[in-house]
Design a protein around this motif. Structure first.
Motif, PDB file in Angstrom:
ATOM      1  N   GLN A 386       0.829  -1.207   0.000  1.00  0.00           N
ATOM      2  CA  GLN A 386       0.000   0.000   0.000  1.00  0.00           C
ATOM      3  C   GLN A 386       0.862   1.255   0.000  1.00  0.00           C
ATOM      4  O   GLN A 386       0.599   2.217  -0.736  1.00  0.00           O
ATOM      5  N   LEU A 387       1.923   1.244   0.792  1.00  0.00           N
ATOM      6  CA  LEU A 387       2.791   2.408   0.883  1.00  0.00           C
ATOM      7  C   LEU A 387       3.631   2.579  -0.383  1.00  0.00           C
ATOM      8  O   LEU A 387       3.850   3.711  -0.844  1.00  0.00           O
ATOM      9  N   MET A 388       4.113   1.493  -0.957  1.00  0.00           N
ATOM     10  CA  MET A 388       4.877   1.611  -2.193  1.00  0.00           C
ATOM     11  C   MET A 388       4.040   2.228  -3.307  1.00  0.00           C
ATOM     12  O   MET A 388       4.538   3.019  -4.114  1.00  0.00           O
ATOM     13  N   ASN A 389       2.764   1.869  -3.348  1.00  0.00           N
ATOM     14  CA  ASN A 389       1.875   2.378  -4.396  1.00  0.00           C
ATOM     15  C   ASN A 389       1.330   3.773  -4.103  1.00  0.00           C
ATOM     16  O   ASN A 389       0.737   4.403  -4.980  1.00  0.00           O
ATOM     17  N   ASP A 390       1.534   4.249  -2.869  1.00  0.00           N
ATOM     18  CA  ASP A 390       1.044   5.566  -2.488  1.00  0.00           C
ATOM     19  C   ASP A 390       2.031   6.633  -2.966  1.00  0.00           C
ATOM     20  O   ASP A 390       2.727   7.281  -2.190  1.00  0.00           O
ATOM     21  N   SER A 391       2.087   6.805  -4.289  1.00  0.00           N
ATOM     22  CA  SER A 391       3.039   7.731  -4.891  1.00  0.00           C
ATOM     23  C   SER A 391       2.543   8.135  -6.266  1.00  0.00           C
ATOM     24  O   SER A 391       1.905   7.344  -6.963  1.00  0.00           O
ATOM     25  N   ARG A 392       2.850   9.361  -6.644  1.00  0.00           N
ATOM     26  CA  ARG A 392       2.490   9.789  -8.010  1.00  0.00           C
ATOM     27  C   ARG A 392       3.542   9.377  -9.023  1.00  0.00           C
ATOM     28  O   ARG A 392       3.405   9.658 -10.211  1.00  0.00           O
ATOM     29  N   TYR A 393       4.596   8.722  -8.556  1.00  0.00           N
ATOM     30  CA  TYR A 393       5.674   8.271  -9.432  1.00  0.00           C
ATOM     31  C   TYR A 393       5.664   6.748  -9.571  1.00  0.00           C
ATOM     32  O   TYR A 393       5.063   6.046  -8.754  1.00  0.00           O
TER      33      TYR A 393
END
Length: 466
Positions: A386-393
């Motif tokens: 979840q945290l890895m995917n919580d990015s605009r990059y």
């Protein structure tokens, strides 16, 4: 006369300066490219490849001079700069090896029925490719587009960053030494406004840009309504996840290298870390101790392992990110004063390891492009995902585990262009280099890199009925 100056991060001196092209010179450069393209496209592929390999040999012969220039232009320690050409060699030779197969027509066979029509798809050169390259790995990022574009039958105009202007000149020298026909490869010194004008005037047929998200947005604004293809490799905030079964010391040393090599100025450098709670304390302690071994200092000294950032303003940005995180409750594990060369107001910036960070902090969400990494504790794979995917990059993500099945399952759900397991901050020329979200679009390297620099053309060939 307008000039661009290379301000060396080593000592703040003007290392070199070059005149900006006049409007007449800009027009002449792109006209020469267009005039040369058809004859170049008609040149047999094996001959085009041979020219590129000769240019590679010429570049390799300049290794010592290039290494010194790189260190002074962008601050990477001299103990490392000679080896950027190793990657140039590997990538060029791999592209030469796969060019014929990558550019070969896709044969769709005969049409069903009685027509007997033969069908295939060819990959045609687009024409003039405008390569706008960055300063952080100026040879590697340039070669990713220049060599396959030329092999595919395109002509190339290269604009290098004003921080590494001499790189474009070295490429020009190499292609001139190889005897490349006039107009097939050229370099030009231009301002941002001139670059936008070239694009909006459609003097080129494709743009290959590597740089910031803001730079990519500027490219797209210039191309609005022009139907001009733009390949974009932009910013990143690449994550790493350390599972409880990881080989801890191996992970510590390799992730540190991925975070701090080139002073953290890597498109795919590790900028945020998620560590399973079972190994979190051991990892943070080991990672911090390992980071203390870096030697920040004069990059012309062989003992230096961490040089200055390329620009003082970038170091100031990273310092403010760190300070903002500390004000919000983060903990710094390194004392900048223990790195004697660290000096506020200069590009010399000590590495930093932060804990107590979260995704409300810029340090975990916005690209730093400097020697700092934030570390968060996670309960399990789901929280890490979840945290890895919580990015605009989304350029790369790395997983550190002995369970390759688990890595495959996690990797399938990560929103990224590349998934690494037990490796990071690396480009394999056999794999395509691409990003998702605000990291950009398009592809380089691999057969898909050739396809990104060509256009498909369909063929339906049959004889008329008797």
């Amino acid at each position: 006369m307008t000039v661009q100056k290379i301000i060396s991060p080593v000592d703040g001196s003007v290392y070199a300066e070059r005149p900006v092209a006049t409007p007449r010179e800009v027009s002449a450069t792109f006209a020469a490219a267009r005039d040369a393209q058809k004859a170049w496209a008609a040149t047999p592929l094996d001959v085009r490849i041979a020219y590129c390999l000769k240019a590679l040999d010429a570049l390799l012969a300049m290794r010592a001079e290039i290494a010194t220039e790189l260190t002074w232009q962008m601050g990477r320690p001299i103990r490392y700069t000679p080896f950027e050409l190793n990657g140039v060699e590997v990538r060029t030779k791999h592209m030469a090896k796969i060019a014929a197969a990558s550019l070969a027509p896709l044969d769709s066979g005969l049409e069903n029925g009685d027509s007997g029509a033969h069908r295939w798809i060819s990959f045609e050169p687009v024409g003039t490719v405008f390569v706008v390259a960055p300063w952080n790995y100026p040879y590697l990022t340039t070669v990713n587009s220049v060599m396959p574009a030329l092999m595919a039958g395109n002509v190339v105009v290269l604009k290098q960053s004003d921080q590494t202007l001499l790189v474009a000149e070295r490429f020009q020298q190499a292609f001139d030494a190889a005897g490349l026909p006039a107009g097939v490869f050229q370099h030009i010194v231009m301002t941002h406004d001139q670059t936008a004008e070239v694009i909006s005037s459609r003097l080129v047929d494709l743009v290959a840009f590597t740089g910031s998200v803001a730079g990519g947005e500027a490219m797209e604004r210039a191309a609005v309504g022009k139907f001009l293809p733009i390949n974009l490799e932009l910013g990143g905030k690449d994550p790493a996840y350390v599972r409880p079964d990881a080989k801890l010391q191996f992970a510590i040393e390799n992730i540190a290298d991925g975070a701090f090599f080139n002073s953290g100025q890597c498109c795919c450098g590790i900028e945020r870390l998620y560590v399973h709670e079972a190994v979190y304390d051991d990892f943070v302690g080991g990672f911090t101790e390992f980071t203390k071994s870096y030697v920040l200092g004069d990059p012309t000294d062989q003992a230096t392992t961490l040089g200055p950032l390329a620009r003082a303003r970038q170091a100031a940005f990273v310092r403010e990110q760190i300070d903002a995180a500390l004000r919000a409750g983060a903990t710094a594990h390194l004392d900048p004063k223990s790195f004697a060369a660290d000096k506020p107001g200069t590009p010399y910036l000590a590495p930093q390891v932060l804990t107590g960070v979260n995704h409300q902090m810029s340090i975990m969400t916005e690209e730093s492009f400097g020697p700092v990494v934030g570390i968060m504790k996670v309960r399990d794979d789901e929280e890490a995902l979840q945290l890895m995917n919580d990015s605009r990059y989304g350029l790369t993500a790395s997983l550190w585990t002995e369970d390759l099945d688990a890595a495959t399952a996690i990797g399938a759900r990560i929103e990224t262009g590349t998934v690494f397991t037990n490796r990071c901050d690396y480009l394999d020329p056999a794999l395509t280099w691409t990003g998702v979200k605000d990291t950009g679009r398009g592809a380089s390297l691999s057969p898909l890199g050739f396809h990104a620099l060509t256009r498909p053309k369909s063929w339906y060939m049959r004889k008329a009925p008797v």
